[in-house]
Motif scaffolding. Sequence first.
Motif, mmCIF file in Angstrom:
data_model
loop_
_atom_site.group_PDB
_atom_site.id
_atom_site.type_symbol
_atom_site.label_atom_id
_atom_site.label_comp_id
_atom_site.label_asym_id
_atom_site.label_seq_id
_atom_site.Cartn_x
_atom_site.Cartn_y
_atom_site.Cartn_z
ATOM 1 N N SER A 2 38.674 49.884 34.882
ATOM 2 C CA SER A 2 39.921 49.150 34.728
ATOM 3 C C SER A 2 39.753 47.683 35.064
ATOM 4 O O SER A 2 38.805 47.279 35.729
ATOM 5 C CB SER A 2 40.986 49.770 35.644
ATOM 6 N N ARG A 3 40.702 46.887 34.581
ATOM 7 C CA ARG A 3 40.671 45.455 34.853
ATOM 8 C C ARG A 3 41.134 45.149 36.261
ATOM 9 O O ARG A 3 41.903 45.890 36.865
ATOM 10 C CB ARG A 3 41.598 44.726 33.880
ATOM 11 N N ASP A 4 40.673 43.987 36.780
ATOM 12 C CA ASP A 4 41.202 43.513 38.051
ATOM 13 C C ASP A 4 42.641 43.044 37.844
ATOM 14 O O ASP A 4 43.001 42.567 36.767
ATOM 15 C CB ASP A 4 40.367 42.322 38.566
ATOM 16 N N PRO A 5 43.493 43.147 38.873
ATOM 17 C CA PRO A 5 44.853 42.600 38.763
ATOM 18 C C PRO A 5 44.802 41.084 38.664
ATOM 19 O O PRO A 5 43.771 40.451 38.940
ATOM 20 C CB PRO A 5 45.517 43.053 40.064
ATOM 21 N N ALA A 6 45.929 40.489 38.267
ATOM 22 C CA ALA A 6 45.965 39.044 38.021
ATOM 23 C C ALA A 6 45.644 38.235 39.274
ATOM 24 O O ALA A 6 44.996 37.204 39.205
ATOM 25 C CB ALA A 6 47.341 38.655 37.472
ATOM 26 N N ARG A 7 46.102 38.675 40.437
ATOM 27 C CA ARG A 7 45.867 37.939 41.691
ATOM 28 C C ARG A 7 45.205 38.860 42.705
ATOM 29 O O ARG A 7 45.836 39.322 43.661
ATOM 30 C CB ARG A 7 47.199 37.398 42.218
ATOM 31 N N PRO A 8 43.908 39.113 42.515
ATOM 32 C CA PRO A 8 43.239 40.136 43.334
ATOM 33 C C PRO A 8 43.217 39.824 44.823
ATOM 34 O O PRO A 8 43.297 40.733 45.651
ATOM 35 C CB PRO A 8 41.824 40.197 42.750
ATOM 36 N N TRP A 9 43.100 38.540 45.195
ATOM 37 C CA TRP A 9 43.041 38.224 46.626
ATOM 38 C C TRP A 9 44.397 38.456 47.295
ATOM 39 O O TRP A 9 44.456 38.887 48.449
ATOM 40 C CB TRP A 9 42.574 36.784 46.844
ATOM 41 N N LEU A 10 45.484 38.175 46.580
ATOM 42 C CA LEU A 10 46.809 38.474 47.130
ATOM 43 C C LEU A 10 47.023 39.981 47.252
ATOM 44 O O LEU A 10 47.636 40.462 48.207
ATOM 45 C CB LEU A 10 47.905 37.855 46.258
ATOM 46 N N VAL A 11 46.529 40.710 46.262
ATOM 47 C CA VAL A 11 46.606 42.168 46.332
ATOM 48 C C VAL A 11 45.842 42.675 47.554
ATOM 49 O O VAL A 11 46.329 43.530 48.309
ATOM 50 C CB VAL A 11 46.049 42.796 45.040
ATOM 51 N N LEU A 12 44.660 42.118 47.760
ATOM 52 C CA LEU A 12 43.861 42.523 48.920
ATOM 53 C C LEU A 12 44.588 42.204 50.227
ATOM 54 O O LEU A 12 44.569 43.001 51.174
ATOM 55 C CB LEU A 12 42.503 41.814 48.888
ATOM 56 N N PHE A 13 45.256 41.055 50.282
ATOM 57 C CA PHE A 13 46.015 40.683 51.480
ATOM 58 C C PHE A 13 47.121 41.705 51.760
ATOM 59 O O PHE A 13 47.332 42.123 52.907
ATOM 60 C CB PHE A 13 46.605 39.285 51.308
ATOM 61 N N GLY A 14 47.823 42.122 50.711
ATOM 62 C CA GLY A 14 48.865 43.134 50.883
ATOM 63 C C GLY A 14 48.300 44.464 51.359
ATOM 64 O O GLY A 14 48.879 45.113 52.236
#
Length: 392
Positions: A2-14
């Motif tokens: 699957s593709r990475d989400p648009a804002r992966p670092w923000l996703v990781l922060f969450g």
Amino acid sequence: MSRDPARPWLVLFGLALGMCVTNSFARFAYGLMLPAMKAEMGWTYAQAGWLNTANAIGYIIGSVLTMALIGRIGASRLFAFGMVTTAVALMATGLDAAMWWQTLWRLAAGLFGAMSFASSGTLAAQLFQHDARRNALAIALLFGFGGGLGIALSGAVLPLLLDAHGPTAWPRGWLFIGMTSLCFLPAGLWAARQLRPPTHEPPAAARLPVRRMLSLFAGYGSFGLGYFVYLTFLSAWMTELQAGAGLIATVWVMLGLCLCLSPFAWRPVFARFKSGVPLTMILTCISLGSALPVLMPGPVGLLLSAAIFGLSVFMSPGAVTNFIRHNLPLHSWGAAISLFTVVFAVAQTVGPYAAGWLGDRSSSIGTSLLVAAAVLLAGAALAATQKPLHPD
């Protein structure tokens, strides 16, 4: 893939905020409040240790449920459910001092926290799938920053709160933990929604090569058995040493800050090795950190212990997740992480109560810290024998 989400670092922060709630707050903040609760309720060390054993029993139940449900419900939904219910359990913990009430909500926090914990590792492993170095950093940051933030916040507030208002203020400590967890919910739930399962039907999970991973299972089980003793009884040991609230807070903040920095220390190791070497190195460091408060029972030894332990401890699940990512196909990650979590959870049920029992018998919880260090060192030796499943 699957593709990475648009804002992966923000996703990781969450996701890391979810780790903060379901791992640090739900499991380790209790160690900071243990001396006050023990003094207020007149508990023995065994009774105090029992509550973290109850938490670990809940963790086993949650881990088994995650194994059964992750393929049907999906990691993102389990993560969100676990984060919300853990926050509720933490709020409830401060409402009544009765042992049955405390046992109930410590068990619930472990059960719901395990669902979110195992799911978060699966979700983070999906980030940066085309970049091995960033993927390794993302996995390490999830456990290191997420865990470290919770311990640093707890360590900065709880010892000073209890020192200012006395042991009877422990319910306020749980209220602080619960309210902070609620504040973290929006970011964590948003992150979970960004990592939805692929729309096509995934292939059936391959049979896990459990026998070929026995060395890593044994090492990770030793980690579960030994590390929880330090985080449960560190404040109690410092109280035995008559350390003041300022030193206790400083040691825990040092622990939390080093946890936040630990991903950067271990990223090159995770990126380089596909074997049990990372877990071996990590367990050796945790063992040293566990023994130092007894071998050097002064401010320097305590701070050095917190630094070494903090730079290592939450990298153990990172090392296991990294091994899985390197050695197993994507559609097996959820099941494999859940199985490792079950092994870890079963092992850690023994640690707190056994350590408390030993502390009561020896009249010093320092004895338990040394025994835990020996268990961790044995786990390091076992993990060293783990070879890659698919050597180059």
